[in-house]
Every structure is written in structure tokens, then in C-alpha cells.
Motif scaffolding. Structure first.
Motif, PDB file in Angstrom:
ATOM      1  N   GLU A 435     -23.095 -19.338   8.891  1.00 39.94           N
ATOM      2  CA  GLU A 435     -22.305 -20.332   9.627  1.00 39.94           C
ATOM      3  C   GLU A 435     -22.691 -20.327  11.106  1.00 39.94           C
ATOM      4  O   GLU A 435     -22.825 -21.379  11.737  1.00 39.94           O
ATOM      5  N   LYS A 436     -22.894 -19.124  11.654  1.00 39.56           N
ATOM      6  CA  LYS A 436     -23.336 -19.018  13.049  1.00 39.56           C
ATOM      7  C   LYS A 436     -24.734 -19.620  13.210  1.00 39.56           C
ATOM      8  O   LYS A 436     -25.030 -20.296  14.206  1.00 39.56           O
ATOM      9  N   ASN A 438     -26.064 -22.025  11.418  1.00 39.67           N
ATOM     10  CA  ASN A 438     -25.955 -23.487  11.369  1.00 39.67           C
ATOM     11  C   ASN A 438     -25.474 -24.053  12.706  1.00 39.67           C
ATOM     12  O   ASN A 438     -25.954 -25.100  13.159  1.00 39.67           O
ATOM     13  N   LYS A 439     -24.534 -23.347  13.333  1.00 37.27           N
ATOM     14  CA  LYS A 439     -24.024 -23.801  14.631  1.00 37.27           C
ATOM     15  C   LYS A 439     -25.121 -23.737  15.687  1.00 37.27           C
ATOM     16  O   LYS A 439     -25.286 -24.669  16.491  1.00 37.27           O
ATOM     17  N   VAL A 440     -25.882 -22.636  15.678  1.00 38.15           N
ATOM     18  CA  VAL A 440     -26.958 -22.485  16.657  1.00 38.15           C
ATOM     19  C   VAL A 440     -28.039 -23.543  16.427  1.00 38.15           C
ATOM     20  O   VAL A 440     -28.564 -24.129  17.383  1.00 38.15           O
ATOM     21  N   GLU A 441     -28.370 -23.800  15.150  1.00 39.13           N
ATOM     22  CA  GLU A 441     -29.381 -24.827  14.848  1.00 39.13           C
ATOM     23  C   GLU A 441     -28.932 -26.195  15.343  1.00 39.13           C
ATOM     24  O   GLU A 441     -29.733 -26.982  15.843  1.00 39.13           O
ATOM     25  N   TYR A 442     -27.619 -26.477  15.211  1.00 37.78           N
ATOM     26  CA  TYR A 442     -27.080 -27.751  15.703  1.00 37.78           C
ATOM     27  C   TYR A 442     -27.193 -27.818  17.230  1.00 37.78           C
ATOM     28  O   TYR A 442     -27.604 -28.843  17.792  1.00 37.78           O
ATOM     29  N   LEU A 443     -26.859 -26.703  17.901  1.00 38.24           N
ATOM     30  CA  LEU A 443     -26.953 -26.679  19.367  1.00 38.24           C
ATOM     31  C   LEU A 443     -28.410 -26.804  19.824  1.00 38.24           C
ATOM     32  O   LEU A 443     -28.692 -27.414  20.855  1.00 38.24           O
TER      33      LEU A 443
END
Length: 659
Positions: A435-436, A438-443
Motif C-alpha cells: 500500500e505504501k 502504491n502511494k509512493v508510485e502515485y506521488l
């Protein structure tokens, strides 16, 4: 070296089909040759490229219609790489553009463009994107140039690309560039002037374009400052830090996976749990087998429908031909002239074939078949949706099966209660890390999108500089129409003498319609189809040559479909070669050396420009190459695709090579 005219290069074409299978063709700067047997998808390759560059529809051969879903085109536009994505069955949908290569598409958000000027996307119009990326000014031209108060129409990329692409119907066509359609050809002539900086309004247009691009650049910088300030205020890390975090999270996932694997090897069997998972796997495998069979049946039905659709269309064509013949039957006479061989035919024998079917009966039959064709097209769309639905269900079940197999070690991994809790804990930890991630990839995507603003700003600065330079050149002395036509005419003359054609004199470009003149005769007055073929090919190559030597708005690419049309080949028994007319025979165009000289001219011309670092692209489609050319090793390096329906000599069976 910076190109003095717009640089447009095709890097790669990819057609994505069912199960995400890809059919691709790579391209290189310079000459690219695609040849082989008929009905293997050669022309569809250029049609797909044209479609991905904004044409209204793609003309597909049967295999593409049956197997394709969407297409990707990786292009180089003035040094920047973009990937264009478009659904081949939904031409009205927005076109996706990624400012990266096909391999890196997932790292960026796409810009969405309207496919035409009737439908605007969130990012604007696709034609405007191409023109801006190529640094071609957005202008409007007069619909009636001779009138002072003429209405203006927007010049689109499609107007320009007519001069870059000769499809198989255009090569040797008497009415090249729609010269038989007054209103369309009038705009084409104005487009020709624009391509070579001959419009009276181009200095004013350039000034306006420089102003617009300067304002656009200032807005981008303003947006960058606002977004950058937001990132700073919300403590969003830099791209470098985010990339480091992503690498660490990936390493964590690998470590957790190793721990889970270690636990799996130590577990002992919990029979009840083992049996439940085994039954689940068996059930999913059985269901997937049924889904595969159902999809195979649907694909077979789709193939049958597509073939039937083709048969219906052929029936309509035949009936319409019969209707035309019925209408042209003369009044009752004892004898009539044969329209083919000019011999006499008894009217009673000729009419006997048509008397049972009057025109109204034929019309009713045509209408009936068209109704059935419409119903069949509905069935084809329904079958295609069913296939996509089954594939989605298969993907879902495969994902569940994959998860079940991960939990169950078929190779004797056994479960015991003490380890389950520990394993579940690791799985939960892994989910948290993912989940972390995925968040970093989005950022990271957001950060890259911010960097895109700076990249676009830099591109705009370069474009403003190029436009300013072009403006200075026009102010100092705009090119004369006589000079431009003389340059193009001289290139055409060199080409025709290199072939050579019979009596290569009186060669120029018409000041009236900007089309070729050969032997002091307008292009449309040339009676030999083979001669028109050579002249049309030489004309489009001359436009490319002029753009590589002078500052123009002509993109650095030409695509020619069936370049050997009407020209003699040396292979025997090839039914795809059109029979030479008497005029072609008089011209000596059945001589294979003409085609050899044509290809030699192309490759030599291209190599000379590449040696001078003048990037360009020439994409050629042909049914076959003369035997002399096929054995010439130096020519083989230009072949990017060769098709042979039997798969011989290293050829693919077709663009769609499922067989």
C-alpha cells in the motif's frame, strides 16, 4: 543537428489484441520496406499509422477486425518521444497521448485529446497537439483565396498529412490530392503554399503564434510555481527521495516474501484446510477450462460472422454491378457492341441473362442483404463484447487461482496452526508495505507530471526560438513561389531521369495547381498508369527533399503504399501484379530495371541525407520485390517486415501471425 523542417519519425507500431497479445512493427530513420503476399495486412500497417495520426477510421483486413482491440504508436516529434493510444473500433473516443516510450507508459498519466474539431478533450484537440509538437503554426486559410472577404477554415494536421501519405488508391491516381474535387483541392493548394511559407499571411500568423506560445509558456511557469509551492507546503518529498523510498519498499517486499517462503517449507499439513484449498483450486481450474472453451466458441462465431459480413458485401457489390449493367442495356437491337472486346453480340443472348431480374428486383435484393449486413454487424459487436466479458472473468478467476496456489503448496507444503498466525502476520505486513509502494508510485507520477511542465516549457522556449528565426527569415525575404516550384521540379526531373522514363523533357511543377508537369503535359493528362505511378512517387519524394534542404512546414516523412503499382516485375505466376496497358508497354515500364532503379534511387537519396544528419523516414509497401532486388544483400537491411502466407524464407504469415 536540428531539423529545419518539422521532424516526424515513427519508432514503433503495436496492435494489442485479445489476452493482451501484441503484434508489432519497428521502424528506423531512412528507408523502411514492407513487402510480401497479398492479404497479409501490409496496407493495414500504414492504415493503422494514419489512424493513430488522426484519420477518421482504420481500414482493417479480416484478421485485425477479429483479433485487434487497440493500437499504440511511438513517435518522435521534433526530438521528443510520445506514445499515442487509440481504440481501433471507437474512433470518436478521446485519444490518449503519453509523453514517453511505449515501455514506460505506466509511469505517466496520459493527456486526453479530442479526435476531431467537433469534440474537444480535456487537453484540447489531437490535431493541435501534433501541430504544436511539430512546431507548425496553428493557422486559418482562405476557403476562396481570390476573394478578399473569403471565409477562413482551420488548417489541420490531416490537411498537411495528405502530402505525406500516398495510399494504394492515390499512387498513380489521375486525380491525385483530390484534384477532381474543386472545393477540397482549393484548400489543398492553400495548404501547399503554407507548407512552403508562401502564404501572404504567414508573417502575421508567425507573430501571433510566437505571442501565443510565449503566453502558454508563462502560464506553464505560473502553474509550476503554484504546484511546486503546494508540494513544498504539504511536505511531498522530492522525486529522488521518493525513488529511494520505492526501492526500499520493494526490498522489504522481497524480504517478507523470503520469510513467507521459509515458513511454507516448515509447515506441516492441516488436512481439512489442505482439502478445502485443493477443492477450490480444482473448481477454479474446471471453471477456467469452461471459460476457455466458451471463448474459443465465441471467437469461432466471431470469425464466421466477419467472413459472412465480407460475403454479404461482395454480394452487394455484384448486385450493384448487375444493376448498372441492366441500366445500360440498349433498346432492342439485333446486335450490340461488346464493352470489353468490341465484337458484336446478339442482343437476345445478352438480354437473356438479365431479363429475369429487372432493376427493381435487384434493388430489393440489395436492400434485403444490407438489412442482413446491419444485423450481422450488431451480432459482431455483441460477440466482441462477450469475448471481452469472458476475458475479464478469466482474469478474475486466474487471480483467485493464483492466490489459492500461493496459500497451498502443491509440492507438499503443509500447514500447521502455529505457523498460520505468523504467516498471516507477514502477509498483513506485506499488504501494508505494498500500500505504501502504491502511494509512493502515485506521488512519483505526480512529481514526473510536474517535471513535464518544465519539459513543456523548455520545448516552448525552443519552439519560440525556431519560430522567431523563421520570422526573421521571412521578413528578410520570403521564398518565392517560382523558387520553390523550381526546386521541387528539379528534384522530380532528376528522379525521372534516374529511372529513366522515356523522353524525360518538359518536367516542372504547375504554377496553377502545384502538381507535376511531364513532357509539357499536366499530370492528369498522362495516359500511362505506370508513368503516373512514377511521377506521383517522384513528386512526394521531391516534396520531402525540399523540406530537408529548406525551412518548411512539411513533416520529414513519406509513406507510399504499393510503390510498384503498374510497374513490371520479374516473378512469374504472381496474380497480384496488374497487367500492363498498351501505354505502359510503350513507356517500357514492364522492364524490371525500372523498379531496381527506383529502389536504388530511394536508398541512395536517403543515405546521403542521413550522412548529413538530416533525419527523415520513407516507409514503402510493395507486393514483392524483383528477384534481382531480393538477392541484393544491401537492400535487405531496409526490410522491416516480410510476409509469406506459408511462412517460408523467414517471412511472417501475416501482420496477425496467430497461425
Amino acid at each position: 543537428m536540428k531539423s529545419i523542417s518539422p521532424l516526424l519519425l515513427i519508432n514503433k507500431l503495436v496492435l494489442v489484441g485479445h489476452d493482451e497479445k501484441e503484434y508489432s512493427v519497428p521502424f528506423n530513420p531512412g528507408v523502411n520496406i514492407i513487402y510480401g503476399d497479398s492479404d497479409t495486412g501490409k496496407s493495414s500497417i500504414l492504415n493503422l499509422i494514419d489512424y493513430l495520426l488522426g484519420s477518421k477510421k482504420v481500414y482493417m483486413y479480416e484478421e485485425i477486425e477479429k483479433n485487434g482491440k487497440y493500437a499504440l504508436l511511438e513517435v518522435n516529434l521534433n526530438g521528443s518521444v510520445y506514445t499515442i493510444k487509440r481504440d481501433i473500433f471507437k474512433p470518436e473516443e478521446l485519444i490518449e497521448v503519453y509523453s514517453t516510450s511505449i515501455e514506460n507508459m505506466s509511469e505517466l498519466f496520459p493527456a486526453l485529446y479530442g479526435p476531431n474539431y467537433q469534440k474537444e478533450g480535456p487537453a484540447g484537440y489531437f490535431s493541435d497537439f501534433l501541430l504544436n509538437a511539430l512546431n507548425i503554426p496553428l493557422v486559418k486559410i482562405k476557403q476562396a483565396p481570390s476573394k478578399m472577404d473569403s471565409d477562413l477554415s482551420r488548417l489541420s494536421f490531416r490537411d498537411i498529412f495528405k502530402f505525406n501519405y500516398l495510399d494504394q488508391d492515390d499512387v498513380g491516381n489521375r486525380n491525385i490530392l483530390d484534384s477532381g474535387n474543386f472545393s477540397v483541392f482549393t484548400k489543398n493548394k492553400e495548404t501547399f503554399k503554407f507548407l512552403h511559407n508562401l502564404l501572404d499571411s504567414q508573417i502575421t500568423d508567425l507573430q501571433g503564434q510566437i505571442s501565443e506560445k510565449t503566453n502558454e509558456k508563462n502560464k506553464l511557469l505560473e502553474s509550476y510555481n503554484v504546484i511546486s509551492s503546494f508540494f513544498k507546503d504539504t511536505n511531498i518529498q522530492t522525486l529522488e527521495t521518493l525513488s529511494d523510498d520505492l526501492a526500499e519498499y520493494k526490498q522489504e517486499v522481497e524480504n517478507i516474501n523470503r520469510e513467507i517462503q521459509s515458513i511454507n517449507t516448515q509447515m506441516r499439513s492441516d488436512n481439512a484446510y489442505f482439502n478445502d484449498l485443493r477443492n477450490l483450486i480444482l473448481r477454479l481450474e474446471s471453471e477456467l477450462k469452461l471459460d476457455t472453451e466458451a471463448k474459443s466458441l465465441k471467437l469461432a462465431q466471431l470469425e464466421q460472422h466477419v467472413r459472412l459480413k465480407k460475403d454479404y458485401q461482395q454480394d452487394i457489390d455484384k448486385l450493384e454491378s448487375s444493376l448498372a449493367i441492366i441500366k445500360r442495356l440498349p433498346e432492342h437491337k439485333e446486335e450490340v457492341d461488346c464493352p470489353i472486346c468490341s465484337s458484336k453480340i446478339e442482343y437476345t443472348k445478352l438480354a437473356l441473362n438479365f431479363e429475369k431480374n429487372n432493376s427493381e428486383t435487384v434493388k430489393m435484393e440489395i436492400k434485403s442483404i444490407k438489412n442482413r449486413l446491419k444485423e450481422l454487424e450488431t451480432l459482431i459487436d455483441a460477440e466482441r463484447r462477450n469475448i471481452i466479458s469472458i476475458e475479464a472473468e478469466e482474469n478474475h478467476k486466474n487471480e483467485n487461482l493464483k492466490k489459492a496456489r500461493q496459500m497451498l503448496d502443491i509440492e507438499a507444503k503443509e500447514f500447521v496452526s502455529p505457523f498460520i498466525a505468523q504467516r498471516d502476520e507477514l502477509v498483513a505486513e506485506k499488504a501494508t508495505v505494498i500500500e505504501k509502494m502504491n502511494k509512493v508510485e502515485y506521488l512519483i507520477k505526480l512529481r514526473k507530471q510536474l517535471n513535464e511542465i518544465i519539459t513543456k516549457s523548455n520545448h516552448l522556449s525552443e519552439q519560440i526560438g525556431q519560430l522567431t528565426k523563421k520570422l526573421d527569415q521571412l521578413r528578410a525575404g520570403a521564398p518565392s513561389i517560382e523558387g520553390v516550384l523550381s526546386n521541387i521540379g528539379s528534384s522530380l526531373e532528376l528522379f525521372l531521369k534516374a529511372i529513366p522514363i522515356r523522353k524525360p523533357f518538359g518536367i516542372s511543377i504547375s504554377k496553377k495547381n502545384f502538381l507535376p508537369i511531364v513532357r509539357d503535359r499536366n499530370y492528369s493528362e498522362l495516359t500511362s498508369g505506370g508513368l503516373r505511378t512514377l511521377v506521383s512517387v517522384g513528386y512526394i519524394l521531391s516534396l520531402l527533399q525540399n523540406s530537408l534542404n529548406n525551412s518548411t512546414n512539411f513533416p520529414s516523412i513519406v509513406m507510399i503504399d504499393t510503390i510498384g503499382k503498374y510497374l513490371g516485375k520479374t516473378k512469374n505466376g504472381n496474380d497480384s501484379i496488374e497487367v500492363n496497358t498498351n501505354e505502359d508497354i510503350l513507356e517500357g515500364l514492364d522492364d524490371p530495371s525500372k523498379v531496381i532503379n527506383l529502389y536504388s534511387f530511394l536508398t541512395n537519396l536517403s543515405e546521403k541525407f542521413l550522412e548529413k544528419d538530416k533525419l527523415h523516414q520513407i516507409i514503402i509497401i510493395d507486393n514483392d520485390l524483383p528477384v534481382e532486388l531480393e538477392v541484393m544483400v544491401h537492400l535487405q537491411k531496409y526490410v522491416v517486415k516480410y510476409f509469406n502466407v506459408q511462412g517460408k524464407n523467414g517471412g511472417s504469415v501475416g501482420f496477425i501471425d496467430n497461425a
